[in-house]
Design a protein around this motif. Structure first.
Motif, PDB file in Angstrom:
ATOM      1  N   GLY A  34      25.711  24.775  40.531  1.00  0.00           N
ATOM      2  CA  GLY A  34      25.432  25.993  39.772  1.00  0.00           C
ATOM      3  C   GLY A  34      25.792  27.253  40.526  1.00  0.00           C
ATOM      4  N   HIS A  35      25.447  27.300  41.820  1.00  0.00           N
ATOM      5  CA  HIS A  35      25.771  28.524  42.570  1.00  0.00           C
ATOM      6  C   HIS A  35      27.284  28.686  42.684  1.00  0.00           C
ATOM      7  N   GLY A  36      28.010  27.548  42.793  1.00  0.00           N
ATOM      8  CA  GLY A  36      29.454  27.620  42.837  1.00  0.00           C
ATOM      9  C   GLY A  36      30.057  28.067  41.522  1.00  0.00           C
ATOM     10  N   THR A  37      29.465  27.648  40.414  1.00  0.00           N
ATOM     11  CA  THR A  37      29.922  28.098  39.095  1.00  0.00           C
ATOM     12  C   THR A  37      29.756  29.607  38.964  1.00  0.00           C
ATOM     13  N   MET A  38      28.639  30.148  39.449  1.00  0.00           N
ATOM     14  CA  MET A  38      28.443  31.600  39.417  1.00  0.00           C
ATOM     15  C   MET A  38      29.494  32.310  40.260  1.00  0.00           C
ATOM     16  N   ALA A  39      29.754  31.796  41.456  1.00  0.00           N
ATOM     17  CA  ALA A  39      30.759  32.413  42.323  1.00  0.00           C
ATOM     18  C   ALA A  39      32.147  32.349  41.689  1.00  0.00           C
ATOM     19  N   LEU A  40      32.475  31.222  41.078  1.00  0.00           N
ATOM     20  CA  LEU A  40      33.778  31.087  40.427  1.00  0.00           C
ATOM     21  C   LEU A  40      33.927  32.063  39.259  1.00  0.00           C
ATOM     22  N   GLY A  41      32.847  32.233  38.482  1.00  0.00           N
ATOM     23  CA  GLY A  41      32.905  33.191  37.391  1.00  0.00           C
ATOM     24  C   GLY A  41      33.147  34.602  37.901  1.00  0.00           C
ATOM     25  N   ALA A  42      32.421  34.982  38.956  1.00  0.00           N
ATOM     26  CA  ALA A  42      32.610  36.315  39.534  1.00  0.00           C
ATOM     27  C   ALA A  42      34.032  36.473  40.062  1.00  0.00           C
ATOM     28  N   TRP A  43      34.538  35.448  40.773  1.00  0.00           N
ATOM     29  CA  TRP A  43      35.898  35.526  41.324  1.00  0.00           C
ATOM     30  C   TRP A  43      36.941  35.610  40.214  1.00  0.00           C
ATOM     31  N   ALA A  44      36.778  34.826  39.139  1.00  0.00           N
ATOM     32  CA  ALA A  44      37.760  34.827  38.054  1.00  0.00           C
ATOM     33  C   ALA A  44      37.883  36.206  37.424  1.00  0.00           C
ATOM     34  N   VAL A  45      36.764  36.910  37.297  1.00  0.00           N
ATOM     35  CA  VAL A  45      36.783  38.261  36.724  1.00  0.00           C
ATOM     36  C   VAL A  45      37.232  39.276  37.770  1.00  0.00           C
ATOM     37  N   ASP A  46      36.669  39.192  38.975  1.00  0.00           N
ATOM     38  CA  ASP A  46      37.014  40.168  40.016  1.00  0.00           C
ATOM     39  C   ASP A  46      38.497  40.127  40.368  1.00  0.00           C
ATOM     40  N   SER A  47      39.112  38.938  40.298  1.00  0.00           N
ATOM     41  CA  SER A  47      40.516  38.791  40.663  1.00  0.00           C
ATOM     42  C   SER A  47      41.457  39.135  39.520  1.00  0.00           C
ATOM     43  N   GLY A  48      40.910  39.324  38.314  1.00  0.00           N
ATOM     44  CA  GLY A  48      41.745  39.619  37.162  1.00  0.00           C
ATOM     45  C   GLY A  48      42.270  38.392  36.450  1.00  0.00           C
ATOM     46  N   LEU A  49      41.889  37.200  36.892  1.00  0.00           N
ATOM     47  CA  LEU A  49      42.331  35.984  36.222  1.00  0.00           C
ATOM     48  C   LEU A  49      41.811  35.924  34.790  1.00  0.00           C
ATOM     49  N   VAL A  50      40.572  36.382  34.588  1.00  0.00           N
ATOM     50  CA  VAL A  50      39.953  36.427  33.262  1.00  0.00           C
ATOM     51  C   VAL A  50      39.637  37.883  32.943  1.00  0.00           C
ATOM     52  N   ALA A  51      40.114  38.355  31.813  1.00  0.00           N
ATOM     53  CA  ALA A  51      39.873  39.747  31.423  1.00  0.00           C
ATOM     54  C   ALA A  51      38.398  39.969  31.140  1.00  0.00           C
ATOM     55  N   ALA A  52      37.918  41.150  31.505  1.00  0.00           N
ATOM     56  CA  ALA A  52      36.503  41.470  31.318  1.00  0.00           C
ATOM     57  C   ALA A  52      36.357  42.952  31.032  1.00  0.00           C
ATOM     58  N   PRO A  53      35.363  43.347  30.237  1.00  0.00           N
ATOM     59  CA  PRO A  53      35.138  44.771  29.984  1.00  0.00           C
ATOM     60  C   PRO A  53      34.516  45.442  31.191  1.00  0.00           C
ATOM     61  N   ASP A  54      34.663  46.758  31.282  1.00  0.00           N
ATOM     62  CA  ASP A  54      33.971  47.503  32.332  1.00  0.00           C
ATOM     63  C   ASP A  54      32.465  47.454  32.141  1.00  0.00           C
ATOM     64  N   ASP A  55      32.050  47.422  30.885  1.00  0.00           N
ATOM     65  CA  ASP A  55      30.622  47.331  30.553  1.00  0.00           C
ATOM     66  C   ASP A  55      30.464  46.239  29.505  1.00  0.00           C
ATOM     67  N   GLY A  56      29.712  45.222  29.851  1.00  0.00           N
ATOM     68  CA  GLY A  56      29.532  44.104  28.929  1.00  0.00           C
ATOM     69  C   GLY A  56      29.595  42.790  29.672  1.00  0.00           C
ATOM     70  N   THR A  57      29.950  41.711  28.958  1.00  0.00           N
ATOM     71  CA  THR A  57      29.914  40.366  29.515  1.00  0.00           C
ATOM     72  C   THR A  57      31.186  39.615  29.163  1.00  0.00           C
ATOM     73  N   ALA A  58      31.749  38.937  30.142  1.00  0.00           N
ATOM     74  CA  ALA A  58      32.900  38.063  29.934  1.00  0.00           C
ATOM     75  C   ALA A  58      32.455  36.616  30.127  1.00  0.00           C
ATOM     76  N   ARG A  59      32.977  35.722  29.311  1.00  0.00           N
ATOM     77  CA  ARG A  59      32.645  34.297  29.418  1.00  0.00           C
ATOM     78  C   ARG A  59      33.802  33.544  30.080  1.00  0.00           C
ATOM     79  N   VAL A  60      33.484  32.776  31.101  1.00  0.00           N
ATOM     80  CA  VAL A  60      34.467  31.950  31.789  1.00  0.00           C
ATOM     81  C   VAL A  60      34.053  30.496  31.612  1.00  0.00           C
ATOM     82  N   TRP A  61      34.925  29.705  30.965  1.00  0.00           N
ATOM     83  CA  TRP A  61      34.669  28.277  30.802  1.00  0.00           C
ATOM     84  C   TRP A  61      35.280  27.533  31.979  1.00  0.00           C
TER      85      TRP A  61
END
Length: 356
Positions: free
Chosen positions: A119-146
């Motif tokens: 679970g902690h790794g899934t959280m880190a991967l979600g943060a990395w996917a958004v922070d790196s630009g791999l998954v698009a995310a809003p400046d304010d709101g929530t992005a879902r990473v499967w």
């Protein structure tokens, strides 16, 4: 201590790049480049293949013959052993997802091998996917990473504010309660444990009272000072249940005063061969949520405040019940700690390193 054997060293030019995160204090090393091909048609199949020893053997520490490490195993050892890692290191190899509905696939690894859930790794991967630009995310709101993991498909909901990632919610595979009040004989007497499968299987019990299980001077039963007693006990319990339940870890918890939102507990998870989860353990929190729900202590709209041995916190909720078990989500924070390029010098006699 385990250390280098006489296995042939990888060729010159081996280079592995990682981005490191921590989630509530627990490390997660994401391998972004330098990984050899990982065969298999799904993430679960790739893990099964990764667990198979390579053909042949080599002379290991003390003269015993041990399985020859394959290319993937060489990288795992390189990243989890000293001097590049440590016995508490955790990480993930990025692999293709099972289909186009997920953005990522991952093989979770640690010093002892490859886990089914993290679970902690899934959280880190979600943060990395958004922070790196791999998954698009809003400046304010929530992005879902499967993310496809060996236990199934999970989701990371990455929460954003003013262009920054502020928290990540991990939605797990269903959790099943497998046993209640199961007696286990240990060196401190017979203890009763509950067993739940939340993608990985955990035994859960309240910390035994008194003696070495109370940290000196703190009054706390889950505290760094109690780890010297809890770790060997966790190993005992896991060994006793490993054949029957394929147990991954043991969760020791203590009760804290309830919050207005619901139960409040402090816990530490001892997993595989005595590793200590610095976070409250993501998939372990799912196990605790299912058990609390079964006891009638966690209802709709309530949440568990789950504190780690170092004082960091996850919050967890039960979303409902389905045919596969209890549906849970766990929220915490993940932060990047660094970017690394690891190399292996063929002339380095320590090879992929050692563990203390």
């Amino acid at each position: 201590m385990s250390g280098p054997g006489s296995e042939p060293l990888p060729p010159a030019g081996l280079e592995v790049r990682t981005v490191d995160y921590h989630t509530a204090g627990e490390p997660f090393r994401i391998v972004t480049a330098g990984l050899p091909p990982v065969p298999g048609g799904s993430v679960a199949e790739r893990r099964a293949i990764a667990l198979r020893p390579a053909a042949g053997s080599v002379v290991g520490v003390g003269g015993a013959r041990v399985p020859r490490p394959g290319p993937l195993e060489t990288v795992r050892q390189l990243l989890t052993r000293e001097p590049r890692g440590h016995a508490g290191m955790y990480g993930g190899f990025l692999v293709p997802p099972d289909d186009d509905e997920a953005q990522l696939g991952v093989l979770f690894f640690h010093k002892d091998g490859y886990s089914t859930a993290c679970g902690h790794g899934t959280m880190a991967l979600g943060a990395w996917a958004v922070d790196s630009g791999l998954v698009a995310a809003p400046d304010d709101g929530t992005a879902r990473v499967w993310i496809d993991v060996p236990s199934g498909r999970v989701a990371a909901l990455v929460h954003r504010s003013a262009g920054r990632t502020t928290a990540v919610t991990f939605r797990n595979v269903p959790t099943r309660v497998l046993a209640r009040k199961l007696p286990v004989a240990t060196s401190v007497g017979t203890l009763e444990v509950d067993v739940a499968d939340s993608g990985a299987r955990y035994a859960s019990l309240a910390v035994p009272g008194g003696g070495p299980f109370a940290a000196a001077g703190s009054g706390a039963r889950v505290a760094p000072g109690a780890l010297a007693a809890l770790v060997p006990l966790g190993r005992e319990i896991r060994a006793a249940l490993l054949d029957t339940y394929d147990l991954y870890g043991v969760i020791f918890h203590e009760e804290l005063p309830d919050t207005e939102a619901g139960p409040n507990q402090r816990s530490v998870t001892v997993f595989t061969d005595g590793q200590i989860d610095r976070s409250p353990c993501g998939s372990g929190t799912s196990a605790r949520l299912a058990l609390l729900a079964a006891d009638g202590r966690l209802g709709p709209g309530q949440e568990l405040r789950h504190e780690s041995v170092i004082g960091t916190v996850f919050t967890g909720r039960v979303l409902g019940h389905g045919p596969g078990g209890v549906l849970t989500e766990v929220t915490g924070q993940a932060h990047r700690t660094g970017e690394h390029t690891f190399v292996l010098d063929p002339a380095d006699l320590l090879g992929t390193g050692f563990l203390l």
